[in-house]
Design a protein around this motif. Sequence first.
Motif, mmCIF file in Angstrom:
data_model
loop_
_atom_site.group_PDB
_atom_site.id
_atom_site.type_symbol
_atom_site.label_atom_id
_atom_site.label_comp_id
_atom_site.label_asym_id
_atom_site.label_seq_id
_atom_site.Cartn_x
_atom_site.Cartn_y
_atom_site.Cartn_z
ATOM 1 N N THR A 105 43.677 -34.793 18.859
ATOM 2 C CA THR A 105 42.320 -35.077 19.335
ATOM 3 C C THR A 105 41.474 -33.817 19.476
ATOM 4 N N GLU A 117 37.752 -33.558 18.083
ATOM 5 C CA GLU A 117 36.791 -34.361 18.842
ATOM 6 C C GLU A 117 36.584 -33.818 20.254
ATOM 7 N N GLY A 125 45.170 -38.225 11.784
ATOM 8 C CA GLY A 125 44.677 -38.900 12.979
ATOM 9 C C GLY A 125 45.689 -39.824 13.626
ATOM 10 N N SER A 177 39.204 -39.987 16.765
ATOM 11 C CA SER A 177 40.408 -39.271 16.346
ATOM 12 C C SER A 177 41.376 -40.167 15.592
ATOM 13 N N ASN A 204 41.092 -38.013 11.005
ATOM 14 C CA ASN A 204 40.508 -36.680 11.170
ATOM 15 C C ASN A 204 39.974 -36.079 9.892
#
Length: 435
Positions: free
Chosen positions: A318, A321, A373, A431, A434
């Motif tokens: 993550t 983000e 992701g 996420s 990605n």
Amino acid sequence: MAASNIRFGEGVTKEVGFDLKNMGASNVLVFTDPNLARLEPMRVALDSLAKAKVPFQVYDRVLIEPTNESMEDAIAFARNNDFDAFLAVGGGSVMDTAKVANLYKVYPEAELLDFVNAPIGKALPVLRPLHPLICVTTTAGTGSETTGVAIFDHVPLQAKIGIGNRAIKPTLGLIDPLHLKHTPKMVTSFTGFDVLCHALESYTAIPFKSRPAPSDPKFRPAYQGSNPVSDIWSLHALQMCEKYFYRAVADPEDIEARGAMHLASGIAGIGFGNAGVHLCHGCSYPISGMVKGKGYTPEGYESCGKDLVPHGLSVTITAPEVFKFTAPGCPDRHLEGARALGADSRGIKQADAGLFLADTVKKYMYDLGCPDGLSAMGFDSSDVDQLVTVIIDNYYLSTGKIKGTLPQERVTKLAPRQFTPEDLGNIFSNSMKNY
């Protein structure tokens, strides 16, 4: 500032027996995991203990990604024997288990949640001296050999929880590059991303002066916010990642690069062990807790025999983000972090600092094999609410129904920008993919 003493260099593990002898140890409990118990780092450590004529017993039941049950088992083993010193040979899971066992041996009356961070635990201060603990780290990621932090899964709550107190930091951390020579490629990658995120999060955490002082110094948390000394360690760790991370993943024989990442892990540990981390780590804990049943185990971790998101991966998945979101809180530091990782920031405006750092991190992730992701690990949009949702009143805590990111106050309150559950939902949703 607080950090363990560290010793770095090829072959330093051979000295650990005499280190413990010089500390007056007469019965040492050696912690490791079932895999490492058969490997060279343990052989070298035990040979050193034997050479120094230091009595010891081995506990080799440490879980990769420890749980409350595995911690309780280790605590019981420590309490039921007359140990006066501890040695950990392994990665973050082994070192954290040794820290916890050491603490609860000195507090035989305590229950597991007594020292766990609030709001899940009581966060009691540690006022008794602990036994000597030496950590021989075998992974270049957690930096646990330098910090007063121990993390584990609380199975009933489906959450990562932890103990953060400088009193539990190791007496000495031994960083021996020879232990990384045979580390699998993706283990090297994911542990390296833990270093990278430790450094970026501690550098971008809220300033230490913006936090209220505790009522008594004994209540001062291990994670205090970014500060002038931690900044030096964090930025240097990022510069080491820029120079050595790709090389360390590419070639297991490149001991210079792997040794440098090993040292960078400890250096980042000194930085974040005092400054703290924030949303990347806060978001990682429910990811690790909720992967069970999703059928995901990455390359290099098959021997774990369970669904698993390695800690470094759960933290970094993550990160793009997160840094997009947190950049308005301190855009200069986000730009400086990207520059330390080798990005050219000429012409980049402060308003674009988050996107710039996100793209910089994302390039590392893509090049070094991170999956695309959360969706690549079995998550989908239906998981977002559970990843976020938290009810923190005592009833739900006591009945084990708390889940997600918001309980992680130890780390999330260090974010440089305030957030809502909707903000966290957007971080998780964005996420899912990605690249």
